[in-house]
Design a protein around this motif. Structure first.
Motif, short mmCIF file in Angstrom:
data_model
loop_
_atom_site.label_atom_id
_atom_site.label_comp_id
_atom_site.label_asym_id
_atom_site.label_seq_id
_atom_site.Cartn_x
_atom_site.Cartn_y
_atom_site.Cartn_z
N LEU A 1 15.45 -3.04 -2.72
CA LEU A 1 14.66 -2.81 -1.51
C LEU A 1 13.90 -1.49 -1.61
O LEU A 1 12.69 -1.43 -1.37
N TRP A 2 14.62 -0.43 -2.00
CA TRP A 2 13.98 0.88 -2.09
C TRP A 2 13.02 0.96 -3.26
O TRP A 2 11.97 1.62 -3.17
N VAL A 3 13.34 0.30 -4.36
CA VAL A 3 12.42 0.28 -5.50
C VAL A 3 11.11 -0.38 -5.10
O VAL A 3 10.01 0.14 -5.38
N SER A 4 11.20 -1.51 -4.41
CA SER A 4 10.00 -2.22 -3.98
C SER A 4 9.23 -1.41 -2.93
O SER A 4 8.00 -1.30 -2.98
N TRP A 5 9.96 -0.83 -1.98
CA TRP A 5 9.32 -0.03 -0.94
C TRP A 5 8.59 1.16 -1.55
O TRP A 5 7.47 1.50 -1.14
N SER A 6 9.20 1.77 -2.52
CA SER A 6 8.55 2.89 -3.21
C SER A 6 7.25 2.43 -3.86
O SER A 6 6.20 3.07 -3.70
N ALA A 7 7.32 1.33 -4.59
CA ALA A 7 6.15 0.85 -5.32
C ALA A 7 4.99 0.51 -4.40
O ALA A 7 3.82 0.80 -4.71
N HIS A 8 5.29 -0.10 -3.26
CA HIS A 8 4.22 -0.62 -2.39
C HIS A 8 3.82 0.35 -1.29
O HIS A 8 2.75 0.16 -0.68
N SER B 1 3.30 4.70 -3.78
CA SER B 1 1.92 4.25 -3.89
C SER B 1 0.98 5.28 -3.27
O SER B 1 -0.03 5.67 -3.87
N ALA B 2 1.33 5.75 -2.08
CA ALA B 2 0.50 6.78 -1.43
C ALA B 2 0.57 8.10 -2.19
O ALA B 2 -0.45 8.75 -2.45
N GLY B 3 1.78 8.50 -2.57
CA GLY B 3 1.93 9.73 -3.33
C GLY B 3 1.22 9.67 -4.67
O GLY B 3 0.69 10.68 -5.15
N GLY B 4 1.18 8.49 -5.27
CA GLY B 4 0.52 8.33 -6.56
C GLY B 4 -0.98 8.56 -6.48
O GLY B 4 -1.57 9.06 -7.44
N VAL B 5 -1.60 8.19 -5.37
CA VAL B 5 -3.03 8.45 -5.20
C VAL B 5 -3.28 9.96 -5.16
O VAL B 5 -4.20 10.48 -5.80
#
Length: 206
Positions: free
Chosen positions: A93-100, A104-108
């Protein structure tokens, strides 16, 4: 001295950093090779990862690319409690939440504030950073609330959920991640930084 037969190809970027941190946290007996598959080594890496990106884990009978798959494999081999079978859905759950969402926001912000000035001949995209910062604040509030009542995201010890959700946080200052309002996130990440493998995953490597 005999070299380990398993190799982890990596760079110092966001996702490979997580893979190296996981491997070293689990004390996996790997050979670490810094690589540039998007540059001069692109064609050499295409047979083992058609995306020509790192990280890549190469074992005698298995090759894996993508950080989450590598982490799952290493946890299964060297410390199942790092991705506990009884709570695998919660970790996922947390892995998916992180990715999406959160990463995802931090990566930008990581890309626009760190990668763009370093490698691209353009200014940061201010519309992209403004939207990403707004998203980051939204999801950071969710994470901060979740961490208010727990020390780690899943169970009583760090798991891959913690490493994955924290992917962008080591770059917080340079990426201009707005963490100031989120005391529980800052406390939680400070706990992660008590682990040498998370704080300095590339220590002793190229």
């Amino acid at each position: 001295m005999t070299q380990p037969s398993d190799v982890l190809y990596y760079s110092h970027n966001l996702n490979p950093r997580v893979a190296v941190a996981v491997a070293r946290h689990l004390r996996a007996p790997l050979r670490y090779v810094r690589a540039d598959p998007m540059g001069r080594e692109r064609e050499a890496f295409r047979p083992i990862n058609p995306n020509t990106r790192v990280p890549i884990l190469v074992e005698p009978s298995l090759t894996l690319w993508e950080t989450d798959a590598i982490a799952m494999r290493l946890a299964a081999r060297f410390d199942p409690d790092f991705w506990p079978p009884a709570r695998r859905e919660e970790v996922m759950l947390w892995v998916s939440w992180s990715a999406h969402h959160f990463t995802s926001a931090g990566g930008v912000l990581y890309f626009e504030h760190i990668i763009v000035p370093r490698y691209l001949d353009r200014a940061p995209d201010h519309a992209a950073t403004a939207a990403a910062e707004a998203d980051f604040r939204t999801f950071a509030a969710i994470l901060d609330e979740a961490l208010a009542g727990r020390r780690w995201l899943v169970g009583d010890a760090p798991t891959y959920a913690d490493f994955r959700v924290a992917s962008a946080l080591p770059f917080a200052e340079a990426a201009r991640l707005p963490l100031e309002p989120f005391a529980h996130i800052r406390r939680w990440h400070a706990q992660l930084e008590e682990f040498d493998a998370w704080r300095e995953p590339f220590a002793g490597l190229d």
